[in-house]
Design an enzyme around this catalytic site. Structure first.
Site, PDB file in Angstrom:
ATOM      1  N   TYR A  18      47.861  69.829  74.557  1.00 49.47           N
ATOM      2  CA  TYR A  18      48.040  70.267  75.945  1.00 49.47           C
ATOM      3  C   TYR A  18      49.407  71.153  75.603  1.00 49.47           C
ATOM      4  CZ  TYR A  18      49.998  70.892  80.824  1.00 49.47           C
ATOM      5  OH  TYR A  18      50.520  71.331  81.834  1.00 49.47           O
ATOM      6  N   HIS A  22      49.192  75.352  75.945  1.00 51.86           N
ATOM      7  CA  HIS A  22      50.371  76.150  76.800  1.00 51.86           C
ATOM      8  C   HIS A  22      51.078  77.168  75.786  1.00 51.86           C
ATOM      9  CE1 HIS A  22      49.139  73.848  79.942  1.00 51.86           C
ATOM     10  NE2 HIS A  22      49.873  74.785  80.710  1.00 51.86           N
ATOM     11  N   TRP A  76      41.227  79.069  83.422  1.00 52.23           N
ATOM     12  CA  TRP A  76      42.195  78.085  82.826  1.00 52.23           C
ATOM     13  C   TRP A  76      41.796  76.750  83.305  1.00 52.23           C
ATOM     14  CZ3 TRP A  76      45.288  78.462  78.954  1.00 52.23           C
ATOM     15  CH2 TRP A  76      46.475  77.449  78.985  1.00 52.23           C
ATOM     16  N   TRP A  77      41.439  76.455  84.595  1.00 51.28           N
ATOM     17  CA  TRP A  77      41.428  74.963  85.034  1.00 51.28           C
ATOM     18  C   TRP A  77      40.032  74.548  84.226  1.00 51.28           C
ATOM     19  CZ3 TRP A  77      41.147  75.694  91.027  1.00 51.28           C
ATOM     20  CH2 TRP A  77      42.401  75.726  91.462  1.00 51.28           C
TER      21      TRP A  77
END
Length: 104
Positions: A18, A22, A76-77
């Protein structure tokens, strides 16, 4: 300016992935966030519970809500769906938080 707080949840073992994703945020995603009035965006992780706590300031809540329907946001989702709890449309399961205190 509207302050928004929310929480989401990671799947076990996905903390590093994660953060990596990012740290490599797509320029198009960064541009979309700014285009729809988002700034001062921060996400925190509670490593014990895997709950993510997000904070963002937006110029206008209605305009910000429209960002969910952009192609880059949907992409992105889809990209993030394998590492966190999501809804059937791959949007993150997100719970708005109620602001109880603020100090500038």
């Amino acid at each position: 300016m509207v302050r928004k707080g929310f929480k989401m949840k990671l799947y076990p073992g996905m903390e590093a992935e994660y953060e990596k994703r990012h740290n490599e945020l797509w320029p198009q995603m960064r541009d979309m966030i700014h285009e729809y009035g988002g700034k001062n965006y921060t996400i925190f992780l509670d490593r014990e519970t895997l709950v993510l706590y997000g904070y963002i300031e937006v110029e206008d809540s209605a305009k910000w809500d429209e960002s969910a329907d952009t192609a880059i946001n949907r992409k992105w989702w889809d990209f993030m769906a394998d590492i966190m709890e999501t809804n059937p449309d791959n949007s993150p399961v997100s719970v708005d938080l109620h602001e109880v205190f603020h100090l500038d």
